[in-house]
Design a protein around this motif. Structure first.
Motif, PDB file in Angstrom:
ATOM      1  N   ALA A 114     -31.596  45.331  72.139  1.00  0.00           N
ATOM      2  CA  ALA A 114     -30.827  46.136  71.186  1.00  0.00           C
ATOM      3  C   ALA A 114     -31.737  47.094  70.421  1.00  0.00           C
ATOM      4  O   ALA A 114     -31.381  48.250  70.178  1.00  0.00           O
ATOM      5  N   ALA A 115     -32.917  46.611  70.044  1.00  0.00           N
ATOM      6  CA  ALA A 115     -33.859  47.463  69.319  1.00  0.00           C
ATOM      7  C   ALA A 115     -34.307  48.638  70.182  1.00  0.00           C
ATOM      8  O   ALA A 115     -34.395  49.780  69.704  1.00  0.00           O
ATOM      9  N   ALA A 116     -34.572  48.372  71.443  1.00  0.00           N
ATOM     10  CA  ALA A 116     -35.006  49.436  72.345  1.00  0.00           C
ATOM     11  C   ALA A 116     -33.934  50.493  72.530  1.00  0.00           C
ATOM     12  O   ALA A 116     -34.237  51.677  72.724  1.00  0.00           O
ATOM     13  N   LEU A 117     -32.677  50.071  72.441  1.00  0.00           N
ATOM     14  CA  LEU A 117     -31.552  50.984  72.624  1.00  0.00           C
ATOM     15  C   LEU A 117     -31.091  51.619  71.313  1.00  0.00           C
ATOM     16  O   LEU A 117     -30.199  52.465  71.316  1.00  0.00           O
ATOM     17  N   GLY A 118     -31.678  51.195  70.191  1.00  0.00           N
ATOM     18  CA  GLY A 118     -31.281  51.742  68.900  1.00  0.00           C
ATOM     19  C   GLY A 118     -29.953  51.232  68.386  1.00  0.00           C
ATOM     20  O   GLY A 118     -29.286  51.904  67.589  1.00  0.00           O
TER      21      GLY A 118
ATOM     22  N   PRO B 109     -27.405  48.735  66.235  1.00  0.00           N
ATOM     23  CA  PRO B 109     -27.467  47.920  65.018  1.00  0.00           C
ATOM     24  C   PRO B 109     -27.531  46.436  65.358  1.00  0.00           C
ATOM     25  O   PRO B 109     -26.879  45.975  66.294  1.00  0.00           O
ATOM     26  N   ILE B 110     -28.340  45.720  64.580  1.00  0.00           N
ATOM     27  CA  ILE B 110     -28.511  44.278  64.753  1.00  0.00           C
ATOM     28  C   ILE B 110     -28.234  43.606  63.421  1.00  0.00           C
ATOM     29  O   ILE B 110     -28.811  43.970  62.389  1.00  0.00           O
ATOM     30  N   LEU B 111     -27.338  42.617  63.438  1.00  0.00           N
ATOM     31  CA  LEU B 111     -27.018  41.846  62.240  1.00  0.00           C
ATOM     32  C   LEU B 111     -27.514  40.423  62.421  1.00  0.00           C
ATOM     33  O   LEU B 111     -27.302  39.815  63.471  1.00  0.00           O
ATOM     34  N   LEU B 112     -28.156  39.872  61.392  1.00  0.00           N
ATOM     35  CA  LEU B 112     -28.582  38.468  61.378  1.00  0.00           C
ATOM     36  C   LEU B 112     -27.781  37.713  60.338  1.00  0.00           C
ATOM     37  O   LEU B 112     -27.753  38.088  59.171  1.00  0.00           O
TER      38      LEU B 112
ATOM     39  N   PRO C 176     -35.942  44.861  64.179  1.00  0.00           N
ATOM     40  CA  PRO C 176     -35.565  45.835  63.149  1.00  0.00           C
ATOM     41  C   PRO C 176     -34.105  45.623  62.735  1.00  0.00           C
ATOM     42  O   PRO C 176     -33.204  46.339  63.178  1.00  0.00           O
ATOM     43  N   LEU C 177     -33.878  44.633  61.897  1.00  0.00           N
ATOM     44  CA  LEU C 177     -32.515  44.263  61.526  1.00  0.00           C
ATOM     45  C   LEU C 177     -31.850  45.363  60.708  1.00  0.00           C
ATOM     46  O   LEU C 177     -32.463  45.948  59.812  1.00  0.00           O
ATOM     47  N   THR C 178     -30.592  45.605  61.010  1.00  0.00           N
ATOM     48  CA  THR C 178     -29.804  46.553  60.220  1.00  0.00           C
ATOM     49  C   THR C 178     -29.256  45.881  58.979  1.00  0.00           C
ATOM     50  O   THR C 178     -29.277  46.445  57.879  1.00  0.00           O
ATOM     51  N   VAL C 179     -28.739  44.649  59.146  1.00  0.00           N
ATOM     52  CA  VAL C 179     -28.146  43.884  58.044  1.00  0.00           C
ATOM     53  C   VAL C 179     -28.556  42.419  58.169  1.00  0.00           C
ATOM     54  O   VAL C 179     -28.607  41.868  59.270  1.00  0.00           O
TER      55      VAL C 179
END
Length: 273
Positions: free
Chosen positions: A80-84, A86-89, A112-115
Protein backbone atom coordinates in the motif's frame (compact mmCIF):
# COMPACT_ATOMS: atom_id res chain seq x y z
CA UNK A 1 -17.86 19.93 4.46
CA UNK A 2 -18.35 16.64 6.36
CA UNK A 3 -21.42 15.74 4.34
CA UNK A 4 -19.47 16.22 1.12
CA UNK A 5 -17.02 13.57 2.32
CA UNK A 6 -19.86 11.04 2.66
CA UNK A 7 -21.22 12.01 -0.75
CA UNK A 8 -17.77 11.39 -2.24
CA UNK A 9 -17.76 7.84 -0.84
CA UNK A 10 -21.11 7.07 -2.43
CA UNK A 11 -20.00 8.57 -5.74
CA UNK A 12 -16.66 6.73 -5.98
CA UNK A 13 -17.43 3.33 -4.33
CA UNK A 14 -13.93 2.88 -2.85
CA UNK A 15 -12.55 -0.64 -2.59
CA UNK A 16 -10.99 -1.27 0.83
CA UNK A 17 -8.69 -4.13 1.83
CA UNK A 18 -9.31 -5.14 5.44
CA UNK A 19 -7.01 -7.25 7.56
CA UNK A 20 -9.28 -7.14 10.55
CA UNK A 21 -10.27 -9.31 13.46
CA UNK A 22 -12.55 -12.30 13.05
CA UNK A 23 -14.88 -11.20 15.85
CA UNK A 24 -16.23 -8.30 13.78
CA UNK A 25 -15.22 -9.00 10.19
CA UNK A 26 -18.80 -9.44 8.93
CA UNK A 27 -19.96 -6.18 10.50
CA UNK A 28 -16.99 -4.31 9.03
CA UNK A 29 -17.92 -5.60 5.58
CA UNK A 30 -21.56 -4.61 6.01
CA UNK A 31 -20.72 -1.11 7.25
CA UNK A 32 -18.49 -0.57 4.22
CA UNK A 33 -21.33 -1.65 1.94
CA UNK A 34 -23.76 0.56 3.85
CA UNK A 35 -21.66 3.71 3.38
CA UNK A 36 -21.22 3.07 -0.34
CA UNK A 37 -17.84 1.38 -0.29
CA UNK A 38 -16.78 -2.14 -1.21
CA UNK A 39 -14.91 -4.50 1.14
CA UNK A 40 -12.30 -7.19 0.55
CA UNK A 41 -11.13 -9.32 3.46
CA UNK A 42 -7.81 -11.16 3.10
CA UNK A 43 -5.12 -12.01 5.67
CA UNK A 44 -3.18 -14.76 3.88
CA UNK A 45 0.40 -13.47 3.42
CA UNK A 46 0.67 -14.96 -0.07
CA UNK A 47 -2.56 -13.21 -1.10
CA UNK A 48 -2.44 -9.76 0.47
CA UNK A 49 -0.06 -7.96 -1.86
CA UNK A 50 -2.20 -8.74 -4.90
CA UNK A 51 -5.38 -7.81 -3.03
CA UNK A 52 -3.92 -4.55 -1.76
CA UNK A 53 -2.89 -3.64 -5.30
CA UNK A 54 -6.54 -3.98 -6.41
CA UNK A 55 -7.85 -1.73 -3.65
CA UNK A 56 -7.65 1.96 -2.87
CA UNK A 57 -6.95 1.74 0.86
CA UNK A 58 -5.82 -0.61 3.64
CA UNK A 59 -7.42 -1.10 7.05
CA UNK A 60 -5.19 -2.88 9.60
CA UNK A 61 -6.85 -4.08 12.82
CA UNK A 62 -4.85 -6.05 15.41
CA UNK A 63 -7.84 -7.35 17.38
CA UNK A 64 -7.19 -11.07 16.87
CA UNK A 65 -3.50 -11.33 16.11
CA UNK A 66 -1.55 -14.36 15.00
CA UNK A 67 1.83 -14.72 13.32
CA UNK A 68 0.23 -15.16 9.90
CA UNK A 69 -1.83 -11.99 10.16
CA UNK A 70 1.14 -10.01 11.48
CA UNK A 71 3.19 -11.00 8.42
CA UNK A 72 0.21 -10.21 6.20
CA UNK A 73 -0.15 -6.72 7.70
CA UNK A 74 3.49 -5.87 7.05
CA UNK A 75 3.43 -7.21 3.49
CA UNK A 76 0.15 -5.49 2.64
CA UNK A 77 1.32 -2.29 4.31
CA UNK A 78 4.50 -2.14 2.27
CA UNK A 79 2.51 -2.71 -0.91
CA UNK A 80 0.00 0.00 0.00
CA UNK A 81 2.84 2.38 0.82
CA UNK A 82 4.51 1.73 -2.52
CA UNK A 83 1.24 2.49 -4.29
CA UNK A 84 0.53 5.62 -2.23
CA UNK A 85 -2.67 4.22 -0.73
CA UNK A 86 -4.01 5.44 2.62
CA UNK A 87 -3.26 3.07 5.49
CA UNK A 88 -5.24 3.02 8.74
CA UNK A 89 -4.04 1.28 11.92
CA UNK A 90 -6.53 0.25 14.60
CA UNK A 91 -4.33 -0.84 17.57
CA UNK A 92 -7.02 -2.87 19.34
CA UNK A 93 -5.93 -3.77 22.86
CA UNK A 94 -2.49 -2.16 22.61
CA UNK A 95 -1.20 -2.15 26.17
CA UNK A 96 -3.04 -5.34 27.10
CA UNK A 97 -0.26 -7.69 25.93
CA UNK A 98 3.30 -7.44 24.70
CA UNK A 99 2.37 -8.98 21.34
CA UNK A 100 -0.34 -6.39 20.65
CA UNK A 101 1.77 -3.47 21.79
CA UNK A 102 4.90 -4.54 19.92
CA UNK A 103 2.96 -5.28 16.74
CA UNK A 104 1.24 -1.90 16.78
CA UNK A 105 4.52 -0.09 17.46
CA UNK A 106 6.33 -1.92 14.66
CA UNK A 107 3.56 -1.15 12.18
CA UNK A 108 3.61 2.48 13.25
CA UNK A 109 7.38 2.69 12.85
CA UNK A 110 7.66 0.82 9.55
CA UNK A 111 4.63 2.07 7.61
CA UNK A 112 3.61 5.61 6.53
CA UNK A 113 0.27 5.49 8.34
CA UNK A 114 -2.42 7.92 7.28
CA UNK A 115 -4.53 7.46 10.43
CA UNK A 116 -4.13 5.76 13.78
CA UNK A 117 -7.58 5.23 15.30
CA UNK A 118 -8.24 3.86 18.75
CA UNK A 119 -9.52 4.58 22.23
CA UNK A 120 -7.57 6.85 24.54
CA UNK A 121 -5.82 4.01 26.37
CA UNK A 122 -4.59 2.42 23.13
CA UNK A 123 -3.35 5.73 21.76
CA UNK A 124 -1.62 6.60 25.04
CA UNK A 125 0.16 3.25 24.94
CA UNK A 126 1.58 4.02 21.50
CA UNK A 127 2.40 7.63 22.34
CA UNK A 128 3.79 7.25 25.84
CA UNK A 129 4.49 3.58 26.35
CA UNK A 130 1.87 3.64 29.09
CA UNK A 131 -1.87 3.46 29.56
CA UNK A 132 -4.23 1.23 31.49
CA UNK A 133 -5.98 -0.74 28.76
CA UNK A 134 -8.38 -3.35 30.15
CA UNK A 135 -8.76 -5.85 27.33
CA UNK A 136 -9.96 -3.82 24.36
CA UNK A 137 -11.82 -1.19 26.40
CA UNK A 138 -10.46 2.13 27.59
CA UNK A 139 -9.95 2.38 31.32
CA UNK A 140 -12.15 5.00 32.97
CA UNK A 141 -9.02 6.77 34.26
CA UNK A 142 -8.08 7.52 30.67
CA UNK A 143 -11.46 8.92 29.62
CA UNK A 144 -11.62 12.20 27.70
CA UNK A 145 -14.04 14.44 29.61
CA UNK A 146 -14.99 18.10 29.43
CA UNK A 147 -12.63 18.71 32.36
CA UNK A 148 -9.66 16.99 30.69
CA UNK A 149 -10.46 18.19 27.16
CA UNK A 150 -7.80 20.93 26.85
CA UNK A 151 -5.04 18.52 27.89
CA UNK A 152 -6.42 15.77 25.64
CA UNK A 153 -6.49 18.09 22.63
CA UNK A 154 -2.87 19.08 23.22
CA UNK A 155 -1.91 15.42 23.65
CA UNK A 156 -3.52 14.34 20.39
CA UNK A 157 -2.01 17.27 18.49
CA UNK A 158 1.46 16.48 19.84
CA UNK A 159 1.20 12.79 18.95
CA UNK A 160 -0.09 13.59 15.46
CA UNK A 161 2.93 15.82 14.87
CA UNK A 162 5.37 13.20 16.14
CA UNK A 163 3.79 10.25 14.32
CA UNK A 164 3.14 12.21 11.11
CA UNK A 165 -0.32 10.60 11.05
CA UNK A 166 -3.82 11.78 11.75
CA UNK A 167 -4.77 10.60 15.24
CA UNK A 168 -8.40 9.72 15.94
CA UNK A 169 -9.32 9.04 19.56
CA UNK A 170 -12.87 7.77 19.98
CA UNK A 171 -14.93 7.63 23.15
CA UNK A 172 -17.61 9.74 24.81
CA UNK A 173 -15.91 12.74 23.19
CA UNK A 174 -14.05 12.05 19.95
CA UNK A 175 -10.87 13.86 18.92
CA UNK A 176 -9.42 13.87 15.39
CA UNK A 177 -6.23 15.83 14.74
CA UNK A 178 -3.52 16.26 12.11
CA UNK A 179 -1.24 18.04 14.56
CA UNK A 180 -2.43 21.53 13.70
CA UNK A 181 -6.21 21.35 14.00
CA UNK A 182 -8.41 19.13 16.13
CA UNK A 183 -12.02 18.18 15.52
CA UNK A 184 -13.91 17.71 18.79
CA UNK A 185 -16.94 15.55 17.98
CA UNK A 186 -19.82 14.88 20.34
CA UNK A 187 -22.06 12.50 18.39
CA UNK A 188 -22.97 9.00 19.57
CA UNK A 189 -24.75 7.11 22.33
CA UNK A 190 -23.29 5.38 25.40
CA UNK A 191 -25.20 2.23 24.42
CA UNK A 192 -22.86 1.85 21.42
CA UNK A 193 -20.31 0.50 23.89
CA UNK A 194 -22.53 -2.56 24.45
CA UNK A 195 -22.03 -3.70 20.85
CA UNK A 196 -18.90 -5.62 19.95
CA UNK A 197 -16.97 -3.92 17.21
CA UNK A 198 -18.34 -0.42 16.67
CA UNK A 199 -14.73 0.75 16.71
CA UNK A 200 -13.74 -1.90 14.17
CA UNK A 201 -16.65 -0.84 11.98
CA UNK A 202 -15.53 2.78 12.22
CA UNK A 203 -12.01 1.89 11.10
CA UNK A 204 -13.33 0.24 7.94
CA UNK A 205 -15.69 3.14 7.36
CA UNK A 206 -12.91 5.68 7.89
CA UNK A 207 -10.63 3.96 5.40
CA UNK A 208 -13.32 4.27 2.73
CA UNK A 209 -13.69 7.98 3.54
CA UNK A 210 -9.92 8.45 3.22
CA UNK A 211 -9.82 6.75 -0.18
CA UNK A 212 -12.74 8.80 -1.49
CA UNK A 213 -11.35 12.13 -0.22
CA UNK A 214 -7.60 12.05 -0.94
CA UNK A 215 -7.17 15.83 -0.79
CA UNK A 216 -8.77 16.28 2.65
CA UNK A 217 -7.77 13.39 4.94
CA UNK A 218 -8.42 15.26 8.20
CA UNK A 219 -11.96 16.17 7.16
CA UNK A 220 -12.52 12.64 5.84
CA UNK A 221 -11.48 11.08 9.14
CA UNK A 222 -13.65 13.50 11.12
CA UNK A 223 -16.61 12.89 8.80
CA UNK A 224 -16.32 9.13 9.34
CA UNK A 225 -16.31 9.59 13.12
CA UNK A 226 -19.36 11.88 12.95
CA UNK A 227 -21.14 9.46 10.60
CA UNK A 228 -20.70 6.55 13.00
CA UNK A 229 -21.76 8.60 16.02
CA UNK A 230 -24.79 10.06 14.28
CA UNK A 231 -25.78 6.58 13.09
CA UNK A 232 -25.72 5.52 16.74
CA UNK A 233 -28.11 8.34 17.59
CA UNK A 234 -30.46 7.69 14.67
CA UNK A 235 -30.36 3.93 15.17
CA UNK A 236 -31.35 4.33 18.81
CA UNK A 237 -34.48 6.23 17.76
CA UNK A 238 -35.67 3.08 15.93
CA UNK A 239 -35.27 0.75 18.89
CA UNK A 240 -38.54 -1.01 19.78
CA UNK A 241 -39.63 -2.50 23.08
CA UNK A 242 -37.85 -5.77 23.71
CA UNK A 243 -34.95 -5.06 21.36
CA UNK A 244 -31.37 -5.25 22.58
CA UNK A 245 -27.83 -4.86 21.39
CA UNK A 246 -28.19 -7.21 18.40
CA UNK A 247 -31.05 -5.13 17.05
CA UNK A 248 -29.18 -1.93 17.83
CA UNK A 249 -26.23 -3.10 15.72
CA UNK A 250 -28.58 -3.61 12.79
CA UNK A 251 -30.23 -0.23 13.30
CA UNK A 252 -26.80 1.49 13.25
CA UNK A 253 -25.84 -0.15 9.97
CA UNK A 254 -29.25 0.74 8.50
CA UNK A 255 -28.78 4.36 9.62
CA UNK A 256 -25.46 4.53 7.75
CA UNK A 257 -27.07 2.96 4.69
CA UNK A 258 -29.79 5.62 4.67
CA UNK A 259 -27.62 8.59 5.63
CA UNK A 260 -27.07 11.39 3.13
CA UNK A 261 -24.52 14.15 3.12
CA UNK A 262 -27.26 16.58 4.05
CA UNK A 263 -28.30 14.44 7.02
CA UNK A 264 -24.71 14.32 8.22
CA UNK A 265 -24.23 18.07 7.90
CA UNK A 266 -27.41 18.70 9.90
CA UNK A 267 -26.73 16.11 12.58
CA UNK A 268 -22.95 16.33 13.06
CA UNK A 269 -22.05 17.92 16.41
CA UNK A 270 -18.47 19.19 16.37
CA UNK A 271 -16.12 22.09 16.85
CA UNK A 272 -12.66 22.78 15.42
CA UNK A 273 -9.97 23.64 17.98
Amino acid sequence: MLGACLDAVRASVPLVHNITNYVTVNDVANVLLACGGSPIMSDEPEDVEDITALCGGLNLNIGTLNQRSIEAMHRAGKQAAALGHPILLDPVGAGASALRTNTAVSLMQELPLTVIRGNISEIKTLALGSGTTKGVDADVADAVTEETLPQAIQFVKDFAQRSKAIIAITGAIDLVSDGTQCYVIRNGRPEMGRITGTGCQLSGLMTAFLVANPDRPLEAAAAAVATMGLAGELGWLHMAKGEGNASYRTHIIDAIYNMTGETLDKGASYELR
